[in-house]
Motif scaffolding. Structure first.
Motif, PDB file in Angstrom:
ATOM      1  N   THR A 119       0.844  -1.197   0.000  1.00 27.28           N
ATOM      2  CA  THR A 119       0.000   0.000   0.000  1.00 27.28           C
ATOM      3  C   THR A 119       0.876   1.242   0.000  1.00 27.28           C
ATOM      4  N   PRO A 120       0.835   2.051  -1.060  1.00 22.45           N
ATOM      5  CA  PRO A 120       1.677   3.255  -1.130  1.00 22.45           C
ATOM      6  C   PRO A 120       1.091   4.388  -0.301  1.00 22.45           C
ATOM      7  N   ALA A 121       1.595   4.560   0.898  1.00 27.40           N
ATOM      8  CA  ALA A 121       1.089   5.613   1.778  1.00 27.40           C
ATOM      9  C   ALA A 121       2.164   5.999   2.777  1.00 27.40           C
ATOM     10  N   ASP A 122       2.076   7.227   3.267  1.00 25.31           N
ATOM     11  CA  ASP A 122       2.951   7.715   4.335  1.00 25.31           C
ATOM     12  C   ASP A 122       2.087   8.155   5.500  1.00 25.31           C
ATOM     13  N   PHE A 123       2.560   7.843   6.724  1.00 28.54           N
ATOM     14  CA  PHE A 123       1.838   8.220   7.933  1.00 28.54           C
ATOM     15  C   PHE A 123       2.669   9.209   8.748  1.00 28.54           C
ATOM     16  N   LEU A 124       1.983  10.053   9.464  1.00 23.52           N
ATOM     17  CA  LEU A 124       2.604  10.964  10.426  1.00 23.52           C
ATOM     18  C   LEU A 124       1.903  10.789  11.762  1.00 23.52           C
ATOM     19  N   ILE A 125       2.684  10.478  12.810  1.00 19.39           N
ATOM     20  CA  ILE A 125       2.140  10.305  14.159  1.00 19.39           C
ATOM     21  C   ILE A 125       2.657  11.450  15.032  1.00 19.39           C
ATOM     22  N   GLU A 126       1.742  12.138  15.691  1.00 19.27           N
ATOM     23  CA  GLU A 126       2.112  13.206  16.619  1.00 19.27           C
ATOM     24  C   GLU A 126       1.403  12.969  17.947  1.00 19.27           C
ATOM     25  N   LEU A 127       2.122  13.172  19.050  1.00 18.20           N
ATOM     26  CA  LEU A 127       1.560  12.976  20.373  1.00 18.20           C
ATOM     27  C   LEU A 127       1.286  14.318  21.041  1.00 18.20           C
ATOM     28  N   TYR A 128       0.170  14.368  21.760  1.00 18.58           N
ATOM     29  CA  TYR A 128      -0.244  15.586  22.447  1.00 18.58           C
ATOM     30  C   TYR A 128      -0.570  15.260  23.901  1.00 18.58           C
ATOM     31  N   SER A 129      -0.214  16.159  24.782  1.00 21.33           N
ATOM     32  CA  SER A 129      -0.689  16.081  26.163  1.00 21.33           C
ATOM     33  C   SER A 129      -2.120  16.618  26.198  1.00 21.33           C
ATOM     34  N   PRO A 130      -2.852  16.382  27.303  1.00 23.11           N
ATOM     35  CA  PRO A 130      -4.223  16.913  27.371  1.00 23.11           C
ATOM     36  C   PRO A 130      -4.271  18.427  27.179  1.00 23.11           C
ATOM     37  N   GLU A 131      -3.333  19.144  27.785  1.00 23.13           N
ATOM     38  CA  GLU A 131      -3.329  20.600  27.625  1.00 23.13           C
ATOM     39  C   GLU A 131      -2.991  21.000  26.192  1.00 23.13           C
ATOM     40  N   ALA A 132      -2.099  20.231  25.537  1.00 19.87           N
ATOM     41  CA  ALA A 132      -1.755  20.537  24.144  1.00 19.87           C
ATOM     42  C   ALA A 132      -2.956  20.311  23.231  1.00 19.87           C
TER      43      ALA A 132
END
Length: 261
Positions: A119-132
């Motif tokens: 499957t030709p795809a790129d993913f981006l994972i970003e983490l956030y705190s509750p306040e963020a």
């Protein structure tokens, strides 16, 4: 060749165990679960949650069109409500509950996303705190967010509550090679202004890290490979000692042939 360290030869043998066919692509993010203030977020009621008892789940979402910069996916103005926190089909928000008793002794975690290599795809994972997350959606509020009447504010929070919960924002973009599209019922395929890409199926796994580096699911594999590697390290010197006479004889035969010629 045979004068090298037996540990080098053992490592070569060990590498053979890793020569499996590639079946999936993987995006990994490791993080530390620090304590932070809890924030009431009215829109997370419909967000999926990963925790110690349900740390793996499958999803399928539609990738953004080919050529879209990954960090610009789902950044356009959009309307968000408590029942529909995201109307963008190219992103997914997941709540990572790290407050479970089973995981309370772990500080480091890993979030692993895997999808088919075909499957030709790129993913981006970003983490956030509750306040963020609160700050993020407060910014969206300035771009015409609509909340239900009497919905609690993003800034309302019990000041005495702390949590290790984090939120993952996952975005996807298509990276395939464009091909001509033929659609039944259309006399001219060029009439289609935009081709809708099929959904990309992927697996998301959340698990703690032993010693800050080793995923919990990999511990049995490592425990199995350690004795195998030790046994190989002990067996390789004997194998090399057995083969040395044959190698020396082959060298002598080659020298004799060169002299005769």
């Amino acid at each position: 060749m045979f004068g090298r360290s037996p540990f080098f030869a053992a490592s070569c043998i060990f590498s053979l165990f890793l020569c499996n066919g590639v079946a999936a692509n993987t995006e990994i993010i490791n993080f530390i679960s620090d304590l932070q203030r809890s924030v009431e977020l009215p829109q997370v009621g419909n967000w999926a949650t990963l925790n110690s008892s349900h740390n793996e789940r499958r999803w399928a979402i539609q990738p953004a069109p080919l050529g879209t910069p990954l960090r610009e996916v789902c950044e356009a103005d959009k309307e968000i409500t408590p029942t529909s926190p995201s109307t963008c089909p190219h992103e997914l928000w997941v709540r990572l509950n790290l407050d479970d008793t089973i995981w309370r002794s772990y500080r480091a975690f890993t979030l692993r996303l895997s999808w088919a290599a075909s499957t030709p795809a790129d993913f981006l994972i970003e983490l956030y705190s509750p306040e963020a997350v609160s700050t993020f959606f407060a910014g969206q509020h300035q771009r015409q967010i609509t909340l239900a009447e009497n919905a609690p504010s993003f800034r309302e929070r019990p000041p005495f509550l702390i949590t290790r919960t984090k939120y993952a924002r996952i975005r996807i973009v298509d990276t395939g090679v464009p091909t001509p599209q033929i659609q039944l019922g259309r006399p001219n395929p060029r009439l289609s202004d935009q081709v809708v890409e099929p959904n990309v199926h992927f697996i998301l796994i959340l698990e703690p890290l032993y010693w800050g580096v080793l995923p919990a699911s990999q511990l049995p594999t490592v425990c199995f490979l350690i004795p195998v590697l030790l046994a190989a390290a002990m067996a390789v010197p004997r194998v090399l000692a057995y083969l040395d006479p044959f190698v020396l004889q082959a060298r002598e035969d080659m020298v004799s042939l060169d002299k005769e010629q």
